[in-house]
Design a protein around this motif. Structure first.
Motif, short mmCIF file in Angstrom:
data_model
loop_
_atom_site.label_atom_id
_atom_site.label_comp_id
_atom_site.label_asym_id
_atom_site.label_seq_id
_atom_site.Cartn_x
_atom_site.Cartn_y
_atom_site.Cartn_z
N CYS A 123 0.86 -1.12 -0.03
CA CYS A 123 0.02 0.10 0.07
C CYS A 123 0.86 1.13 0.00
CB CYS A 123 -0.97 -0.02 1.18
SG CYS A 123 -0.09 0.46 2.72
N CYS A 126 2.66 2.21 3.57
CA CYS A 126 3.77 1.43 3.73
C CYS A 126 5.01 1.67 2.89
CB CYS A 126 3.59 -0.13 3.85
SG CYS A 126 2.58 -1.16 4.98
N ASN A 144 4.27 -4.53 6.19
CA ASN A 144 3.15 -4.65 5.77
C ASN A 144 2.17 -4.11 6.77
OD1 ASN A 144 1.83 -7.00 7.51
ND2 ASN A 144 3.94 -7.70 7.29
N CYS A 145 0.73 -4.03 6.50
CA CYS A 145 -0.19 -3.60 7.29
C CYS A 145 -1.44 -3.88 7.02
CB CYS A 145 -0.27 -1.92 7.28
SG CYS A 145 -1.10 -1.33 5.58
N CYS A 148 -2.34 -4.17 3.33
CA CYS A 148 -1.69 -4.85 2.25
C CYS A 148 -0.50 -5.99 2.87
CB CYS A 148 -0.57 -3.54 1.74
SG CYS A 148 0.68 -3.26 2.79
N ARG A 186 -2.62 1.59 12.38
CA ARG A 186 -2.95 1.15 11.03
C ARG A 186 -2.47 -0.39 10.92
NH1 ARG A 186 0.84 3.11 8.18
NH2 ARG A 186 1.72 1.40 6.70
ZN LIG Z 1 0.47 -1.33 3.80
#
Ligand SMILES: [Zn+2]
Ligand SMILES: [Zn+2]
Ligand SMILES: [Zn+2]
Length: 766
Positions: A123, A126, A144-145, A148, A186
């Motif tokens: 994303c 990130c 990552n989060c 994503c 997030r």
């Molecule tokens: Zn992300």
């Protein structure tokens, strides 16, 4: 979006505080749904809880009636981007008077039906973090989060929680744990959360290496071949502008002339190598981040060996932080082709990869996050305003396809080429990732393991197994080897037709145009140019291409000139056919031509076929396409490339549509005459496409005029031809018919299992 079903809130009248439970189904795990619910409920001053269950997410909210209603509305209206709500069932509960809102641990034990989300491309947020020197994830390739990162490829079991993924072995550091627990963050409940302190790390040639990316990038710039472990498996990478490196990779991999996909640094670089028309930018940057096949720029500077004899190039953007960071340092366009040999499945285990890819790659850039489920890149084609799915894998699998029918649990095992399988349960279909050509015991073994893993994840125990009619397919033999199930063989082209119907929710009957290489016909001949009238249960063959001899059987796929000889012989006398063949294909000797002609005339090892794909091959061979096809349909693709320069409308050659036959012989004669007159080959190729479109439309028009359906679905591998599909859509519309094409499921045999599954489900109801 889903409707909210449920009781009307009996007993709540006059009471200002109510408590309501909502059971949400769909793709609601691993997509930030619980934190979203938490934030929404908190902002509305509601108390209650949310938790993952095996069938989705359960929410309980308690508070003022107006706030509860607002909550339920907004939960649907502003759900997170990656979620998909299939349904919500609500019911009234007695108020409990609890304080605050909580995210509860997952409930185990119930039958898991919740869906695992597909892997999601890096994303923007990130992406910013890994480029920010001040950020603790600066330069970290596994960032990552909730929006994503890896999902399907790291899942070992369900419900989708960290202990059930290959991230279980990495204990979160205090910072990551704080983010994971903070509802305002997030990364709240982002299961694969990681950082340089606690998460996976890079390896170079099997050893941990802090400077792995920089060194791999240098090797790539020097023309070396590097195996790169990514999200769903290993890729083989090299500098896409280095002709020597590309040729070396092609020969080491035993790849023939099949095009290589490339990964480019960013959108401007994509513009440098390809013509990005219409939706191309959107496709390149979407969450699924597929390989997008685009018209190549003649001045792209790419090595000619990337896509020999093609006017297109397959491009993708870096979709993981690892790829982004590598491309920031390496040459701006890299070949990024599946790390496998020939058509074997993509390598995803480190030891096997080193063994198999060792002779191909000079170096290995890998990491210690295991890949639980291998998954190739998805591929779409973008041309002439059309988006044609070519391979459905990373980013899309295992997203469910909702169906209009219920039925017993079904497994469909697909066919032979580009195989996938499909599981049906509770009114939805889950199509597997691309497995590959099912032609060796090794691939069959992998296929069987993938079927078992899917069955386990989805908790489906098939009662019905659908397979192709072809008794010789390994997939058919696999189906027949299963015990305690009902096996239902399905005709190949019927399955193609129903795969479109199922994807689009058309229950039929429809006119199904099913054009492909070959599939087993109920009459024992090889079908492939079929116009059927079909519904989910059955079909009638309304029209088919004039059968000719498949000269030398399956060898005709590799030697398209044989198909040219076969079609010429069907249209001309022996003497004339020979004369035309020798002039159009001067690399053939008179003896070679005569041998094949005799074979065709006597039908020696040359079964009859109505294959449309082979008809395209024949035309390609006459126009100078490769005489040695190194992958199925290569001459047909070259033929489409030849026609690419002709934008204006051209008239079709003559044809006859009569008595259930699509007879192209008048067109073959006219084409041969034009070739003899030295007419431009691009123009001849364009007229050939126009002819196939014209007789197809004419046949559909007649079926409809005689009381047939008005919906026409287009499927089969030939429908990857954008020129043909564009002409069919326009012409069918002009004829007052309603054309339909695939959106997500490939028209080639990668979509076959979906059609098989739905047909078997419909038939097993009786
Ligand atoms: Zn992300
Ligand atoms: Zn950490
Ligand atoms: Zn097919």
């Amino acid at each position: 979006m889903a409707a909210v079903r449920g009781s009307a809130g009996a007993g709540a009248k006059g009471v200002s505080v109510i408590r309501r439970e909502a059971r949400v189904r769909g793709t609601v795990q691993g997509v930030g749904f619980r934190p979203f619910v938490y934030r929404l409920a908190s902002s509305l001053g509601l108390s209650g809880l949310v938790r993952n269950t095996s069938s989705g997410v359960v929410v309980e909210v308690e508070g003022e009636e107006g706030a509860v209603s607002a909550f339920l509305e907004q939960m649907v209206a502003s759900a997170p981007p990656l979620s998909h709500i299939a349904s919500i069932d609500t019911r009234e509960l007695a108020p409990a008077g609890r304080e605050g809102f909580h995210i509860e641990e997952s409930a185990l034990g119930a039958r898991p039906t919740a869906l695992i989300p597909p892997d999601v491309a890096l994303c923007e947020e990130c992406g910013r973090e890994i480029a920010d020197r001040q950020d603790r994830r600066f330069g970290y390739p596994f960032t990552n989060c909730t929006n994503c990162g890896p999902r399907f490829s790291i899942v070992l079991g369900i419900p989708y929680d960290r202990p059930q993924t290959t991230m279980a072995r990495f204990a979160m550091c205090a910072d990551c744990a704080a983010e994971y627990r903070d509802p305002g963050n997030r990364r709240f409940h982002a299961e694969p959360i990681a950082c340089p302190v606690c998460g996976p790390s890079l390896f170079l040639d099997g050893r941990p290496a802090a400077d792995a990316l920089a060194r791999a990038a240098t090797w790539l710039a020097q023309g070396r071949i590097v195996a790169v472990k990514g999200l769903g498996g290993y890729h083989l990478a090299c500098d896409a502008r280095n002709a020597g490196a590309v040729e070396e990779l092609r020969s080491r991999k035993g790849r023939g002339q099949k095009p290589f996909a490339i990964m480019v640094r960013d959108l401007p670089e994509a513009h440098r190598v390809a013509c990005l028309e219409d939706q191309a930018e959107q496709l390149l940057t979407c969450l699924e981040s597929p390989v997008v096949i685009l018209p190549a720029r003649p001045d792209s500077g790419l090595a000619p060996g990337i896509a020999p004899r093609q006017s297109t190039v397959g491009v993708m953007l870096p979709y993981t932080p690892l790829h982004r960071l590598l491309l920031d340092r390496s040459p701006p366009a890299l070949v990024m082709t599946s790390g496998n040999l020939a058509e074997e499945p993509i390598e995803h285990r480190d030891e096997e990869a080193r063994l198999k890819l060792g002779p191909v790659a000079d170096h290995f850039l890998s990491h210690n996050r295991e890949i639980a489920v291998p998954c190739d890149d998805s591929v779409v084609r973008c041309a002439g305003g059309l988006v044609i799915p070519v391979r459905r894998a990373r980013g899309l699998v295992p997203r469910a396809i909702p169906l209009g029918i219920e039925g017993p649990p079904v497994l469909a095992v697909g066919g032979y080429h580009k195989n996938t399988f499909c599981l049906l349960r509770g009114g939805e279909a889950i199509l597997s990732q691309h497995i590959g050509d099912l032609d060796t015991a090794e691939v069959l073994d992998y296929f069987g393991r993938a079927v078992d893993h899917f069955g386990q994840l989805l908790q489906v125990r098939p009662e019905v197994v659908a397979c192709d009619l072809h008794p010789g397919y390994l997939s058919t033999q696999y189906a027949q080897s299963l015990e305690g199930v009902r096996v239902i063989p399905v005709q190949h082209h019927h399955a193609h037709v129903v795969s479109v119907m199922a994807e689009l929710g058309l229950s039929g009957p429809v006119i199904g145009v099913s054009y492909d290489g070959t599939g087993y016909g109920p009459d024992g001949t090889a079908w492939g140019g079929e116009i059927l009238v079909a519904d989910y249960r059955s079909f009638e063959r309304a029209y088919h291409l004039l059968p000719v001899r498949l000269a030398g059987g399956e060898a005709a796929v590799r030697h398209p000139q044989r198909m040219a000889l076969s079609h010429l012989r069907a249209a001309f006398s022996a003497g004339e056919a020979e004369r035309i063949a020798l002039r159009a294909m001067p690399d053939l000797s008179a003896v070679e031509v005569q041998v094949v002609m005799r074979q065709v005339e006597r039908g020696l090892n040359s079964p009859l076929t109505s294959s449309m794909g082979r008809f395209f091959d024949a035309a390609g061979a006459l126009l100078g396409a490769t005489p040695r096809a190194t992958y199925e349909g290569q001459p047909a693709m070259e033929l489409e490339s030849m026609a690419a320069a002709i934008a204006e409308a051209v008239p079709p050659y003559p044809y006859v549509v009569e008595g259930g036959l699509l007879d192209p012989r008048p067109g073959v004669r006219a084409l041969a005459a034009e070739l003899g007159q030295g007419v431009d080959r691009g123009l001849v190729a364009a007229r050939f496409h126009e002819t196939v479109a014209a007789f197809t439309i004419e046949a559909c028009r007649r079926v409809h005029a005689e009381g047939g359906p008005g919906d026409v679905v287009l499927s089969g591998g030939v429908m990857q031809n954008a020129r043909l599909v564009s002409r069919l859509i326009a012409g069918l519309g002009e004829a007052g018919l309603r054309p339909h094409v695939h959106r997500e499921v490939p028209p080639n045999d990668g979509g076959l299992s979906l059609g098989q599954a739905v047909i078997a489900a419909a038939r097993s109801e009786s």
